[in-house]
Design a protein around this motif. Structure first.
Motif, PDB file in Angstrom:
ATOM      1  N   HIS A 380      -3.288  -1.008  -2.629  1.00 12.51           N
ATOM      2  CA  HIS A 380      -4.409  -1.028  -3.515  1.00 12.51           C
ATOM      3  C   HIS A 380      -3.775  -1.563  -4.894  1.00 12.51           C
ATOM      4  O   HIS A 380      -4.375  -2.289  -5.539  1.00 12.51           O
ATOM      5  CB  HIS A 380      -4.967   0.171  -3.825  1.00 12.51           C
ATOM      6  N   PHE A 381      -2.553  -0.702  -5.211  1.00 15.84           N
ATOM      7  CA  PHE A 381      -1.867  -1.437  -6.520  1.00 15.84           C
ATOM      8  C   PHE A 381      -1.697  -2.650  -6.679  1.00 15.84           C
ATOM      9  O   PHE A 381      -1.977  -3.472  -7.325  1.00 15.84           O
ATOM     10  CB  PHE A 381      -0.760  -0.276  -7.001  1.00 15.84           C
ATOM     11  N   LEU A 382      -1.171  -3.182  -5.301  1.00 18.91           N
ATOM     12  CA  LEU A 382      -1.011  -4.774  -5.220  1.00 18.91           C
ATOM     13  C   LEU A 382      -2.021  -5.615  -5.577  1.00 18.91           C
ATOM     14  O   LEU A 382      -1.806  -6.551  -6.293  1.00 18.91           O
ATOM     15  CB  LEU A 382      -0.081  -4.740  -3.924  1.00 18.91           C
ATOM     16  N   PHE A 383      -3.021  -5.493  -4.637  1.00 22.12           N
ATOM     17  CA  PHE A 383      -4.101  -6.396  -5.039  1.00 22.12           C
ATOM     18  C   PHE A 383      -4.592  -6.181  -6.236  1.00 22.12           C
ATOM     19  O   PHE A 383      -5.173  -7.156  -6.729  1.00 22.12           O
ATOM     20  CB  PHE A 383      -5.153  -6.094  -3.715  1.00 22.12           C
ATOM     21  N   ASN A 384      -4.761  -5.129  -6.868  1.00 26.12           N
ATOM     22  CA  ASN A 384      -5.435  -4.969  -8.230  1.00 26.12           C
ATOM     23  C   ASN A 384      -4.463  -5.875  -9.140  1.00 26.12           C
ATOM     24  O   ASN A 384      -5.166  -6.375 -10.249  1.00 26.12           O
ATOM     25  CB  ASN A 384      -5.425  -3.664  -8.661  1.00 26.12           C
ATOM     26  N   THR A 385      -3.298  -5.619  -9.022  1.00 30.00           N
ATOM     27  CA  THR A 385      -2.409  -6.205  -9.972  1.00 30.00           C
ATOM     28  C   THR A 385      -2.433  -7.774  -9.863  1.00 30.00           C
ATOM     29  O   THR A 385      -2.527  -8.473 -10.985  1.00 30.00           O
ATOM     30  CB  THR A 385      -0.809  -5.891  -9.877  1.00 30.00           C
ATOM     31  N   ARG A 413      -1.947  -9.557   1.999  1.00 26.20           N
ATOM     32  CA  ARG A 413      -2.974  -8.915   2.738  1.00 26.20           C
ATOM     33  C   ARG A 413      -3.050  -9.311   4.301  1.00 26.20           C
ATOM     34  O   ARG A 413      -3.316  -8.366   5.030  1.00 26.20           O
ATOM     35  CB  ARG A 413      -4.247  -9.795   2.210  1.00 26.20           C
ATOM     36  N   TYR A 414      -2.182 -10.523   4.588  1.00 26.18           N
ATOM     37  CA  TYR A 414      -2.029 -10.550   5.995  1.00 26.18           C
ATOM     38  C   TYR A 414      -1.050  -9.573   6.566  1.00 26.18           C
ATOM     39  O   TYR A 414      -0.983  -9.276   7.601  1.00 26.18           O
ATOM     40  CB  TYR A 414      -1.662 -12.160   6.121  1.00 26.18           C
ATOM     41  N   VAL A 415      -0.123  -9.426   5.655  1.00 24.13           N
ATOM     42  CA  VAL A 415       1.159  -8.604   6.241  1.00 24.13           C
ATOM     43  C   VAL A 415       0.687  -6.950   6.223  1.00 24.13           C
ATOM     44  O   VAL A 415       0.904  -6.237   7.019  1.00 24.13           O
ATOM     45  CB  VAL A 415       2.256  -8.627   5.130  1.00 24.13           C
ATOM     46  N   ILE A 416      -0.125  -6.726   5.223  1.00 26.63           N
ATOM     47  CA  ILE A 416      -0.543  -5.252   5.158  1.00 26.63           C
ATOM     48  C   ILE A 416      -1.897  -5.112   5.813  1.00 26.63           C
ATOM     49  O   ILE A 416      -2.863  -5.458   5.398  1.00 26.63           O
ATOM     50  CB  ILE A 416      -0.581  -4.721   3.567  1.00 26.63           C
TER      51      ILE A 416
END
Length: 591
Positions: A380-385, A413-416
């Protein structure tokens, strides 16, 4: 029946088995010894025969040289040369001159034994002496005359006279010394067959030793120690080592005379070459009997020594709980072996349970390691950033950086993946993920990296475990392109394998490559499961190898590493086009 079963013990079976082996070994050993010694005796006789053949050949060559010398003297005689020159110049010699030639030939003929006649012919085949009008081509075949012309003055041995089988013919083309050795005519000599009799006192008349046969180039008998009705020509012409003549077997040694082209055969009865075999046979029988008795005693002792520890082992195995993977379905008529099978099958049952537990633990451990890698980043933090970065770059017109941020977002997104998502994807998904990674690395390395992806459409839908291709691309960049001084390239190639039903995935880089020692060390490290990545926290080559073994078992052969120092490296693998997992598409995973 019970008493019979008690007799059917392992010790008795070993005793009987060893007894049969002993009989077979002694029989084979005796037969082999008898055969080899017989061959040695025969070879010894053959060597003796060979020496006799060499001596006979030498004697034949001496007789031939006598004829060669005599004909050479006649051909170079001054009177013969003078009259032949006169003939070649077109001047026919008179009858008295022909009589003088006859006298010259008679004088030379007196120096040799077994010579029936000397004959001199002109170049047009007319006979000068004896004093008749017979032509050369009516006396001998035309091809014999051609052979004499081809030998250019050397003596040619033709064989038996077609008109008289009691004599052999030799011919020499006369060369005119005073006319630059030009063709002056032909000199023939007819020799009695008895001249070539080579038998001496070493050859017995009763046929118990060697008999000699001399054949001309056409295979006709010139001299023979056998009566003419035996037909030895066919037997010798067969070329076989052993021949049969009049119902008796002979060993044949053949020598070819280089001067005449004739064949000299030395025939020795087989019985002569195998003298002493009966003594050898008796010795082998006595040795076999003594050896058999000793073998019986030793077999009884050995069988007792073998079965006693087996009985003790059988008792120990009844309480064992370890064994092989599969139960033994076979039964035996031997009591001890059946007891061993019972204990063995008990161990198999416990071992199968253990293997099942270990296998499940390995699968759980592998999946846990993958999930741990995927969970290292807070999604969540990664995608928002990344989304904030993207919109900020769009507002400032940084389209290239915005494209890279989108690529990074897609990559992570593919990895997680969520816990409810499957680990199987298509090769097309893996290539999209690898392309995003290459775009990011291209921006980081600027003009030092070029790349391309080659794939045929038929391979895009092949199922593959997630994150199996990207570690190979990462390895090609970190350990290949980055390790060279100038620009480098990476090629990701996916195509149908040469093996039917398989797809090949290969990553090739133009890095510095590895020597043979480094390649071997890399393969050993991968087999041991050690990660070789020195940068980042990638899955690594060792993890790719382990996942190939886990998901495909023996259907995939693991990583194929090819490299040469200074020529780059190639990492690849082959996977079957079908698997047992399920693939979830992007739309299902986003819900």
């Amino acid at each position: 029946m019970l008493k019979l079963g008690r007799l059917n013990t392992l010790r008795n079976q070993i005793f009987i088995g060893f007894l049969l082996v002993m009989i077979i070994v002694l029989a084979l050993g005796g037969t082999f010894t008898y055969d080899r010694v017989s061959v040695l005796l025969r070879h010894s006789a053959e060597r003796h025969i060979q020496q006799t053949a060499v001596q006979a050949t030498g004697k034949l060559e001496a007789l031939v040289r006598q004829i060669d010398t005599l004909t050479a003297q006649v051909a170079t005689d001054a009177s013969v040369q003078r009259l032949l020159i006169q003939e070649t110049e077109g001047k026919r010699i008179t009858f008295s001159e022909r009589q003088s030639l006859q006298q010259i030939a008679s004088n030379y003929q007196a120096y040799g034994t077994g010579i029936r006649s000397l004959e001199l012919y002109t170049t047009d085949y007319r006979r000068l002496f004896p004093l008749d009008d017979v032509s050369l081509n009516s006396r001998i075949p035309e091809e014999w005359i051609v052979r004499a012309d081809r030998e250019m003055g050397r003596l040619v041995w033709l064989g038996l006279d077609p008109n008289d089988s009691g004599v052999a013919i030799a011919i020499r083309r006369v060369r005119l010394i005073d006319r630059s050795f030009s063709h002056g005519g032909y000199l023939t000599m007819r020799i009695e067959r008895g001249y070539f009799e080579l038998s001496d006192s070493s050859v017995a008349d009763d046929g118990s030793r060697e008999s000699m046969v001399l054949l001309d180039g056409a295979g006709r008998t010139i001299a023979s120690g056998f009566p003419s009705y035996y037909g030895v020509e066919e037997s010798i012409a067969s070329g076989e080592e052993s021949v049969s003549i009049d119902g008796e077997s002979y060993i044949a040694i053949r020598q070819r005379s280089e001067s005449t082209g004739w064949t000299l055969a030395i025939l020795t009865p087989v019985d002569y070459s195998t003298e002493g075999i009966s003594v050898l046979r008796a010795a082998i029988v006595v040795a076999g009997v003594i050896g058999g008795l000793l073998f019986l005693v030793l077999t009884f002792i050995l069988s007792t020594m073998i079965t006693r520890p087996i009985l003790n082992l059988m008792k120990a195995m009844r309480g064992a709980r370890l064994g092989s993977l599969k139960p033994n379905p076979y039964t035996s008529s031997t009591m001890e072996i059946n007891e061993l099978n019972y204990a063995y099958n008990q161990m198999v049952a416990y071992l199968n349970e253990l293997i099942d537990v270990v296998y499940q633990k390995e699968i759980i451990q592998s999946r846990t390691e993958l999930k741990a890698l995927q969970a290292q980043i807070n999604p969540h933090f990664l995608f928002n950033t990344l989304e904030a970065f993207y919109w900020e770059l769009e507002e400032k017109g940084e389209e290239e950086l915005a494209r890279i941020v989108v690529a990074m977002s897609g990559l992570f997104r593919y990895v997680i993946s969520r816990p409810d998502e499957d680990e199987w994807v298509t090769i097309s998904d893996e290539l999209d993920h690898a392309e995003r990674y290459l775009q990011i690395m291209e921006m980081r390395m600027v003009d030092r990296l070029t790349w391309r992806i080659e794939v045929d459409n038929a391979s895009r839908s092949v199922p593959i475990p997630k994150l199996l291709v990207q570690p190979l691309v990462e390895n090609a960049i970190l350990h290949g392109v980055e390790q060279r001084a100038g620009p480098g390239s990476v090629v990701l190639r996916v195509e149908a394998s040469e093996r039917p039903g398989y797809t090949s995935v290969t990553v090739v880089d133009t890095g510095p490559g590895m020597n043979e020692e480094a390649s071997r060390a890399l393969r050993e490290a991968i087999e041991e499961g050690r990660s070789l990545s020195s940068k980042g926290t990638g899955v690594g080559l060792a993890n790719v190898q382990r996942r190939l073994n886990l998901y495909y078992d023996s259907r995939a052969q693991g990583l194929d590493i090819r490299s040469a120092e200074g020529e780059g490296a190639s990492f690849g693998f082959e996977i079957p086009n079908e698997h047992g997992g399920e693939i979830k598409n992007e739309e299902d995973s986003d819900r």
